[in-house]
Design a protein around this motif. Structure first.
Motif, PDB file in Angstrom:
ATOM      1  N   ARG A 243      -0.463  -2.761  10.668  1.00 24.39           N
ATOM      2  CA  ARG A 243      -0.101  -2.249   9.630  1.00 24.39           C
ATOM      3  C   ARG A 243      -1.038  -1.383   9.013  1.00 24.39           C
ATOM      4  O   ARG A 243      -2.307  -1.689   8.834  1.00 24.39           O
ATOM      5  CB  ARG A 243       0.687  -2.963   8.759  1.00 24.39           C
ATOM      6  CG  ARG A 243       1.816  -3.715   9.413  1.00 24.39           C
ATOM      7  CD  ARG A 243       2.420  -4.605   8.356  1.00 24.39           C
ATOM      8  NE  ARG A 243       3.853  -5.275   8.740  1.00 24.39           N
ATOM      9  CZ  ARG A 243       4.859  -4.781   7.916  1.00 24.39           C
ATOM     10  NH1 ARG A 243       4.765  -4.526   6.647  1.00 24.39           N
ATOM     11  NH2 ARG A 243       6.137  -5.138   8.490  1.00 24.39           N
ATOM     12  N   THR A 244      -0.456  -0.187   8.366  1.00 25.26           N
ATOM     13  CA  THR A 244      -1.563   0.516   7.417  1.00 25.26           C
ATOM     14  C   THR A 244      -1.901  -0.200   6.376  1.00 25.26           C
ATOM     15  O   THR A 244      -1.345  -1.343   6.130  1.00 25.26           O
ATOM     16  CB  THR A 244      -0.798   1.891   7.172  1.00 25.26           C
ATOM     17  OG1 THR A 244       0.499   1.433   6.369  1.00 25.26           O
ATOM     18  CG2 THR A 244      -0.441   2.781   8.269  1.00 25.26           C
TER      19      THR A 244
ATOM     20  N   ALA B 211      -0.853   0.601   3.480  1.00 33.37           N
ATOM     21  CA  ALA B 211       0.070   0.837   2.566  1.00 33.37           C
ATOM     22  C   ALA B 211       1.082  -0.538   3.051  1.00 33.37           C
ATOM     23  O   ALA B 211       1.709  -1.075   2.402  1.00 33.37           O
ATOM     24  CB  ALA B 211       0.843   2.155   2.179  1.00 33.37           C
ATOM     25  N   GLY B 212       1.144  -0.352   4.478  1.00 30.28           N
ATOM     26  CA  GLY B 212       1.982  -1.529   5.132  1.00 30.28           C
ATOM     27  C   GLY B 212       1.589  -2.891   4.770  1.00 30.28           C
ATOM     28  O   GLY B 212       2.474  -3.636   4.617  1.00 30.28           O
TER      29      GLY B 212
ATOM     30  N   ALA C  94       2.664  -3.532   1.233  1.00 27.60           N
ATOM     31  CA  ALA C  94       4.247  -3.270   1.006  1.00 27.60           C
ATOM     32  C   ALA C  94       4.607  -4.769   1.721  1.00 27.60           C
ATOM     33  O   ALA C  94       5.600  -5.372   1.176  1.00 27.60           O
ATOM     34  CB  ALA C  94       4.712  -2.397   2.009  1.00 27.60           C
TER      35      ALA C  94
ATOM     36  N   LYS D 298       7.824   1.158  -2.709  1.00 23.36           N
ATOM     37  CA  LYS D 298       7.074   2.298  -2.576  1.00 23.36           C
ATOM     38  C   LYS D 298       6.157   2.614  -3.839  1.00 23.36           C
ATOM     39  O   LYS D 298       5.006   2.940  -4.054  1.00 23.36           O
ATOM     40  CB  LYS D 298       7.898   3.494  -2.357  1.00 23.36           C
ATOM     41  CG  LYS D 298       7.077   4.620  -1.816  1.00 23.36           C
ATOM     42  CD  LYS D 298       8.230   6.038  -1.237  1.00 23.36           C
ATOM     43  CE  LYS D 298       7.014   6.970  -0.779  1.00 23.36           C
ATOM     44  NZ  LYS D 298       7.288   7.715   0.197  1.00 23.36           N
TER      45      LYS D 298
ATOM     46  N   VAL E  32       3.568  -0.177  -4.353  1.00 26.01           N
ATOM     47  CA  VAL E  32       2.512   0.078  -3.445  1.00 26.01           C
ATOM     48  C   VAL E  32       1.506   1.077  -3.879  1.00 26.01           C
ATOM     49  O   VAL E  32       0.343   0.904  -4.041  1.00 26.01           O
ATOM     50  CB  VAL E  32       2.915   0.354  -1.932  1.00 26.01           C
ATOM     51  CG1 VAL E  32       1.781   0.989  -1.181  1.00 26.01           C
ATOM     52  CG2 VAL E  32       3.618  -0.568  -1.309  1.00 26.01           C
TER      53      VAL E  32
ATOM     54  N   ALA F 110      -4.298   5.398   2.136  1.00 23.27           N
ATOM     55  CA  ALA F 110      -2.939   4.561   2.209  1.00 23.27           C
ATOM     56  C   ALA F 110      -2.394   4.794   3.739  1.00 23.27           C
ATOM     57  O   ALA F 110      -1.707   3.535   4.159  1.00 23.27           O
ATOM     58  CB  ALA F 110      -2.016   5.222   1.423  1.00 23.27           C
ATOM     59  N   ASP F 111      -2.706   5.387   4.504  1.00 21.89           N
ATOM     60  CA  ASP F 111      -2.383   5.834   5.742  1.00 21.89           C
ATOM     61  C   ASP F 111      -3.282   5.304   6.720  1.00 21.89           C
ATOM     62  O   ASP F 111      -2.925   5.319   8.346  1.00 21.89           O
ATOM     63  CB  ASP F 111      -1.748   7.063   6.094  1.00 21.89           C
ATOM     64  CG  ASP F 111      -0.538   7.354   5.209  1.00 21.89           C
ATOM     65  OD1 ASP F 111       0.223   6.671   4.724  1.00 21.89           O
ATOM     66  OD2 ASP F 111      -0.666   8.710   4.640  1.00 21.89           O
TER      67      ASP F 111
HETATM   68  P1  ADP Z   1       5.391  -0.436   8.270  1.00 18.98           P
HETATM   69  O1  ADP Z   1       6.298  -1.433   7.462  1.00 18.98           O
HETATM   70  O2  ADP Z   1       5.747  -0.291   9.660  1.00 18.98           O
HETATM   71  O3  ADP Z   1       3.941  -1.115   7.971  1.00 18.98           O
HETATM   72  P2  ADP Z   1       4.345   1.526   6.692  1.00 18.98           P
HETATM   73  O4  ADP Z   1       2.817   1.171   6.562  1.00 18.98           O
HETATM   74  O5  ADP Z   1       4.429   2.945   6.934  1.00 18.98           O
HETATM   75  O6  ADP Z   1       5.388   0.878   7.485  1.00 18.98           O
HETATM   76  O7  ADP Z   1       4.948   1.543   5.144  1.00 18.98           O
HETATM   77  C1  ADP Z   1       5.374   0.229   4.752  1.00 18.98           C
HETATM   78  C2  ADP Z   1       5.832   0.532   3.159  1.00 18.98           C
HETATM   79  O8  ADP Z   1       4.777   0.975   2.479  1.00 18.98           O
HETATM   80  C3  ADP Z   1       7.013   1.287   2.714  1.00 18.98           C
HETATM   81  O9  ADP Z   1       7.817   0.661   1.911  1.00 18.98           O
HETATM   82  C4  ADP Z   1       6.576   2.600   2.443  1.00 18.98           C
HETATM   83  O10 ADP Z   1       7.483   2.850   1.378  1.00 18.98           O
HETATM   84  C5  ADP Z   1       5.342   2.226   1.818  1.00 18.98           C
HETATM   85  N1  ADP Z   1       4.334   3.468   1.948  1.00 18.98           N
HETATM   86  C6  ADP Z   1       3.807   4.037   2.999  1.00 18.98           C
HETATM   87  N2  ADP Z   1       3.165   4.975   2.617  1.00 18.98           N
HETATM   88  C7  ADP Z   1       2.880   5.070   1.296  1.00 18.98           C
HETATM   89  C8  ADP Z   1       1.911   5.689   0.438  1.00 18.98           C
HETATM   90  N3  ADP Z   1       1.108   6.671   0.898  1.00 18.98           N
HETATM   91  N4  ADP Z   1       2.032   5.508  -0.824  1.00 18.98           N
HETATM   92  C9  ADP Z   1       2.947   4.565  -1.535  1.00 18.98           C
HETATM   93  N5  ADP Z   1       3.668   3.708  -0.473  1.00 18.98           N
HETATM   94  C10 ADP Z   1       3.720   3.828   0.804  1.00 18.98           C
END
Ligand code: ADP
Ligand code: ADP
Length: 232
Positions: free
Chosen positions: A97-98, A100-101, A104, A118, A121, A134-135
Motif C-alpha cells: 500500500r502507498t 496514503a494507503g 487510510a 481522505k 489522511v 502520499a503516493d
Molecule cells: P489502497 O486502499 O488500495 O491502498 P490508496 O492507497 O490509493 O488505496 O488510497 C487509500 C486511501 O487513501 C483512500 O481512502 C484515499 O481516499 C486516500 N488517499 C489516497 N491518496 C491520497 C492523497 N494524496 N491524499 C489524501 N488521501 C489520499
C-alpha cells in the motif's frame, strides 16, 4: 494518563521460565514524555507490550486514560487499544500500500467512515510532513520517511497515548533527531502522552521529562531526567 502497578510477566517454555517484568510501578502524567532506558533483555519491550495488552501480565494492573485494561475481556480490548498508538523500530508498514494507503488502512480498522478518510489522511500526512510522498510505496522511502508513516498511522485514531518501541534505533543520528523533534512537536500540539523505550541515553536526554532505568525486569532508578541522568 498511564498507571502501572505491581506489573509482572513471566515467559514459560520447555527450557524454563524467564521473569521479564518483575514488579514495575509507573505513573505517566497527561502530556508527559516518559522514557524507559535499559540494555537488551532488561524487559523494556515486554513492559511496553503489557501497556497495550499485546501481552497479558501475570499480575498487576495497567490503567490508561482512566480505563483499567487488565480488567477487560479479550473482546473488550480491541476498541480500548484504539486509545493507544504504537511505533516500532522496523516501522511495520504494509508494503503493498502507498503512504496514503497505509494511513487510510489505520483509519479503516478503527472504524472511520470512508467519506471522512481522505481528509483525515491529508491532515495526518501534513502533520508528519509527508504530503509530497502520499503516493509513494514504503520501498521508495528513506528510513525517516518510513517512520513518519508509522507515526501518522499510530496517531490516526487520535489516541491520547503513543508507545514508542526503539523508534529511532534503525536511523542515523540526523534522522533520529528529526523524528524526535516530530514526536516533541506532536506532544506539544496534540497533548499526546508518550511512553518510549530505548537503549540510548541520548534519546532520553533529548525529549523525555522523566525516565526510569530498567534492569532485570525492575526499575533500578526513576525520576525527572534532570536528576536521573546527572553524573555522580
Ligand atoms: P489502497 O486502499 O488500495 O491502498 P490508496 O492507497 O490509493 O488505496 O488510497 C487509500 C486511501 O487513501 C483512500 O481512502 C484515499 O481516499 C486516500 N488517499 C489516497 N491518496 C491520497 C492523497 N494524496 N491524499 C489524501 N488521501 C489520499
Ligand atoms: P528488552 O526489550 O529490554 O530487550 P524484552 O522484554 O524483549 O527486553 O525481554 C526480557 C526478557 O524476556 C529477556 O530475557 C527475553 O529473552 C525474554 N523474552 C522476551 N520475549 C519472550 C518470549 N516471547 N518468550 C520467551 N522469553 C521472552
Amino acid at each position: 494518563m498511564i498507571e502501572i502497578s505491581g506489573l509482572r510477566k513471566t515467559y514459560r517454555s520447555r527450557r524454563g521460565s524467564v521473569v521479564a517484568v518483575d514488579g514495575v510501578d509507573l505513573a505517566v502524567g497527561e502530556g508527559d514524555v516518559y522514557g524507559v532506558l535499559g540494555r537488551s533483555g532488561a524487559g523494556k519491550s515486554t513492559l511496553l507490550r503489557c501497556v497495550n495488552m499485546l501481552e497479558r501480565p501475570d499480575a498487576g494492573t495497567v490503567t490508561v486514560d482512566g480505563l483499567e485494561l487488565t480488567g477487560l475481556r479479550t473482546r473488550e480490548l480491541r476498541p480500548a487499544r484504539h486509545r493507544i498508538g504504537m511505533i516500532h523500530q522496523h516501522f511495520a508498514l504494509l508494503s503493498s500500500r502507498t503512504v496514503a494507503g497505509n494511513v487510510a488502512f489505520a483509519l479503516e480498522v478503527t472504524g472511520v467512515p470512508r467519506a471522512e478518510r481522505k481528509s483525515r489522511v491529508a491532515e495526518l500526512l501534513d502533520l508528519v510532513g509527508l504530503t509530497e510522498r502520499a503516493d509513494a510505496y514504503p520501498a521508495q522511502l528513506s528510513g525517516g520517511q518510513k517512520q513518519r508513516v508509522g507515526i501518522a498511522r499510530a496517531i490516526a485514531a487520535r489516541p491520547k497515548v503513543l508507545l514508542s518501541d526503539e523508534a529511532t534505533s534503525a536511523l542515523d543520528p540526523e534522522t533520529t533527531d528529526s523524528i524526535l523533534r516530530l514526536l516533541l512537536d506532536l506532544n506539544r500540539r496534540l497533548g499526546l502522552t508518550i511512553l518510549l523505550i530505548t537503549h540510548e541515553m541520548a534519546v532520553v536526554k533529548r525529549i523525555c521529562t522523566s525516565a526510569a532505568i530498567m534492569r532485570d525486569g525492575r526499575f533500578a532508578e526513576s525520576g525527572p531526567v534532570t536528576e536521573l541522568l546527572q553524573q555522580p
